[in-house]
Design an enzyme around this catalytic site. Sequence first.
Site, PDB file in Angstrom:
ATOM      1  N   HIS A 241       0.833  -1.205   0.000  1.00 27.48           N
ATOM      2  CA  HIS A 241       0.000   0.000   0.000  1.00 27.48           C
ATOM      3  C   HIS A 241       0.868   1.256   0.000  1.00 27.48           C
ATOM      4  O   HIS A 241       0.568   2.241  -0.692  1.00 27.48           O
ATOM      5  CB  HIS A 241      -0.914  -0.022   1.238  1.00 27.48           C
TER       6      HIS A 241
ATOM      7  N   GLU B  34       2.107   1.831  -3.451  1.00 31.98           N
ATOM      8  CA  GLU B  34       1.040   2.392  -4.299  1.00 31.98           C
ATOM      9  C   GLU B  34       0.975   3.913  -4.142  1.00 31.98           C
ATOM     10  O   GLU B  34       0.892   4.656  -5.125  1.00 31.98           O
ATOM     11  CB  GLU B  34      -0.299   1.750  -3.918  1.00 31.98           C
ATOM     12  N   HIS B  35       1.015   4.388  -2.908  1.00 35.70           N
ATOM     13  CA  HIS B  35       0.995   5.835  -2.655  1.00 35.70           C
ATOM     14  C   HIS B  35       2.180   6.526  -3.330  1.00 35.70           C
ATOM     15  O   HIS B  35       2.022   7.562  -3.977  1.00 35.70           O
ATOM     16  CB  HIS B  35       1.065   6.107  -1.145  1.00 35.70           C
TER      17      HIS B  35
ATOM     18  N   GLU C 111      -3.677   8.000   8.115  1.00 29.62           N
ATOM     19  CA  GLU C 111      -4.688   7.119   7.505  1.00 29.62           C
ATOM     20  C   GLU C 111      -4.944   5.908   8.413  1.00 29.62           C
ATOM     21  O   GLU C 111      -6.085   5.497   8.615  1.00 29.62           O
ATOM     22  CB  GLU C 111      -4.212   6.667   6.121  1.00 29.62           C
TER      23      GLU C 111
END
Length: 429
Positions: A66, A69-70, A141
């Site tokens: 993840h 991906e960012h 997040e």
Amino acid sequence: MHKKRYEQINETLYYERLDNGLKVYLLPKEGFHKTYGLFSTNYGSIDNHFGFKGQELHQVPDGIAHFLEHKMFEKEEGDVFQKFGQLGAAANAFTSFTRTSYIFAATNHIKENLDTLLDFVQDPYFTPETVEKEKGIIGQEIQMYDDDVYCQQFYGMLRNLYANHPMGIDILGTEESIAQITADDLYLCYQTFYHPSNMTLFVVGNIDVEETFAWIKANQEAKTFAPIQEIVRVFPEQTYEEVVSYSQLKMPVNRSKSVLGIKGLPQNLPQDPKERMIFRSALHLLLQMLLGNTSENFLRLYNEGIIDDTFGFEFNLDREFHCALFSSDTDKLDDFEQEVKQIVLNYRSDPTVNEENLALLKKKTLGKYFQSLNSLEHIANQFTQDLFGELTLFDMPDIIKGITLEDVYQAADQFICEAGFSRFDLIPE
């Protein structure tokens, strides 16, 4: 290009595997204005222990897929979202347990947007400074999802079912795990999993197939990639012994919430892709017969106050895992577990599991399926999730139509085992 015609849904899918290993699928849709491009790698949060065949294996921090991906959207010359915006496109990305996907939607400048999608995903840029900056953003997040009741329900159950497996770890990781991520870690994961041979490109919309394929081929032929190598992924053996039968968490909720889960073992799955697709669909149909909102069992539990209108269930099957989850707000936590568990365990003697109900639910499932094909966004988001060997999302009608009651019983026999059950409760503080 190869093509496959699906007469029932009036669709023609075109596909080709390029010399660099990239799998390309094109679905022309006349009469639609938007076009979606989705670039997906067979790499997700559970892939944290890996290497190339015959080479050193690596263990990386949780949450790195993840995180990567960012970071893919940030380049030396600026943010890729701005470039898509200048081309009139909306862009997004998402990471699951097994895949990372990048997507754009646009009504024009399709070639430029497609080139942008391919180019930014195939051009990594990480520095120690930008990595440190991202840790704070993803940390916020994580804190946000820590306060989310439904996330806590979902991951609470997965931690029970997969206590010794990366499936039990949040896709985002933890603040402690992402603090360990370095730029070198990101490059290692990128170089392993973002090779074209491990990726799929799917384009759907108002496109000319030959023209679009020529754009893609030219884009890829202009680039140099490392030789194709076989990826080795290491996972702990899955057993029923690792299942935690019960756990709970106190949160500021008004009513108690309970989740009952069932874990399936990979060794019990059919190996043939078509049989696996049948297995998944058969279990969906079984759960609908047993506990769908028009079933006798659902109505009885509802009338007895054991469940309410928050009750729902899902069956998930993907690389390395399959499980079923049943959840509801309830003041009768023990009754919820006992009743749902007994209904599921007694599937062979339950009168609601019969030919007539199966036929009705097959029609209902097909109706929802055909309706979903009106959404290009749905097709784009689901396509790479529903690749079973050479079978795709568009093979589903034939699969569903062919399912028999014996298929349902056989799938249930392979999946449902009392040792695989677990319960997780969210209790008001």
